[in-house]
Design an enzyme around this catalytic site. Structure first.
Site, PDB file in Angstrom:
ATOM      1  N   VAL A   1       0.878  -1.171   0.000  1.00 50.72           N
ATOM      2  CA  VAL A   1       0.000   0.000   0.000  1.00 50.72           C
ATOM      3  C   VAL A   1       0.914   1.219   0.000  1.00 50.72           C
ATOM      4  O   VAL A   1       1.970   1.207   0.641  1.00 50.72           O
ATOM      5  CB  VAL A   1      -0.912   0.018   1.244  1.00 50.72           C
ATOM      6  N   CYS A   2       0.542   2.254  -0.730  1.00 56.31           N
ATOM      7  CA  CYS A   2       1.241   3.543  -0.668  1.00 56.31           C
ATOM      8  C   CYS A   2       2.728   3.340  -1.027  1.00 56.31           C
ATOM      9  O   CYS A   2       3.055   2.620  -1.971  1.00 56.31           O
ATOM     10  CB  CYS A   2       1.030   4.105   0.746  1.00 56.31           C
ATOM     11  N   GLY A   3       3.623   3.949  -0.290  1.00 52.42           N
ATOM     12  CA  GLY A   3       5.048   3.822  -0.587  1.00 52.42           C
ATOM     13  C   GLY A   3       5.618   2.437  -0.349  1.00 52.42           C
ATOM     14  O   GLY A   3       6.806   2.203  -0.613  1.00 52.42           O
TER      15      GLY A   3
ATOM     16  N   GLY B   1      -2.741   2.485  -3.945  1.00 57.37           N
ATOM     17  CA  GLY B   1      -2.169   3.829  -4.000  1.00 57.37           C
ATOM     18  C   GLY B   1      -1.953   4.373  -2.589  1.00 57.37           C
ATOM     19  O   GLY B   1      -1.735   3.614  -1.645  1.00 57.37           O
TER      20      GLY B   1
END
Lengths: 222, 222
Positions: A104-106, A154
């Site tokens: 998720v995310c970074g 994202g």
């Protein structure tokens, strides 16, 4: 006792992580039957999230059993951990046997640093798209990306959509729909500024300044 | 150093809480300038959330300074804590001086038990609407309810919408929009089952059975 072996889901909890990245999906998984969740770090010492919360991991790298799902999120202070050889070794080892290698995310940057995303499409936080592309990953602006057994979400709140997407795959649509109802995921964003495509150029620039300052990175996309 | 006194936001962290309820808004607040967040419980001993995560509070009831915002979330195991006199005293004490008295999900039941919601409209998790009404609160099915200085969010993920709503009030619309962009709150729910009004009667019934089993309560709404 449930006679079926539970799905084992490992979430990496590291110093400087953004808690919501993985606590979003953790909450989804907790609303599903027959699941074993591990919060994993090198040691059982408490970690501090990027918003200052102290969480105690309940599984270490060395004790961790094989996982059906390995997942790692991002964090404002993730740069300090991104090249940690123990973490990258752990991701490679668990990633080689897991049914799904996820982020998720970074978190996708960690997977890429471990060599687990090259040749795949993946999502990341919008400020980190360029950084992920520079690692040889085909970056997508979709909120959740499924490419083979790689699934990525994202930025930050996308973890909830990611969690429900994975829930559908592993537990089936009815169970995933139930989880969505139990966590009342009927979002009502007060503004239309949830992505750089929606927000004004000025707001995007302000956000980039914030991210650059807090990420302490030169790789933030302009 | 910022010359302005930061907004002090106190989140109650209790055993059996649903982490996402308050970690959603915590993540929003962390993307805003000049904020001091406290995670508060009776002692600094770790608490265990209803999804098994171990979190260490960083502020005790007795040491807690005055707060601009007091917030409490719900939890599958909240019934065991709902009549805790120390907690209810703490809520009453901080609630009497806070600018905003707030809750997410089943947290509104705690506020009502402390006598802080009678005469106000408030939201809660949909399975707990009847229980909240029985405490003399005017229950709303809105996702976020503002009534005077009481602000409440509906179930679990509504905490994000609540957080952004409060951010707009305290920091202004531009800052709240920035927070929404930074946490990429551009939700994409995979199903239309996020509320009992949307879900099928069969799914609602299944969810009620799950909630009754896990809440270990007789007060769940049918």
């Amino acid at each position: 006792m449930n006679s079926v072996q539970p799905y084992s889901i490992g979430l990496v909890f590291y110093p400087g992580m953004t808690a919501l990245d993985v606590i979003g999906p953790q909450t989804v998984f907790s609303a599903l039957p027959n699941v074993q969740i591990y919060r994993i770090w090198k040691t059982s010492e408490p970690i501090i999230t990027d918003d200052g919360m102290v969480i105690v991991p309940d599984m270490t790298f060395s004790d961790c059993p094989s996982l059906d799902v390995i997942c790692i999120g991002g964090g404002l202070k993730q740069a300090a951990i991104e090249n940690d050889p123990d973490l990258l070794d752990f991701l490679r080892k668990k990633g080689s046997t897991a049914k799904f290698v996820t982020s998720v995310c970074g978190g996708s940057v960690f997977l890429a640093k471990a060599g687990l995303l090259q040749g795949y499409r993946a999502a990341t936080h919008w400020t980190m798209r360029q950084g992920l592309a520079e690692l040889g990953v085909e970056v997508s602006t979709e909120r959740v990306v499924i490419d083979g057994n790689r699934i990525s979400g994202g930025g930050v709140t996308a973890g909830i959509d990611f969690g429900l997407t994975l829930a559908k795959i592993l537990w089936g649509e009815d169970a995933a729909k139930l989880a969505q109802l139990l966590i009342e995921y009927n979002p009502a964003p007060p503004f239309d500024t949830g992505s750089p495509e929606q927000a004004s150029p000025e707001l995007v620039q302000t956000a980039l300044s914030f991210a650059t300052e807090h990420l302490d990175l030169g790789r933030v996309v302009s």
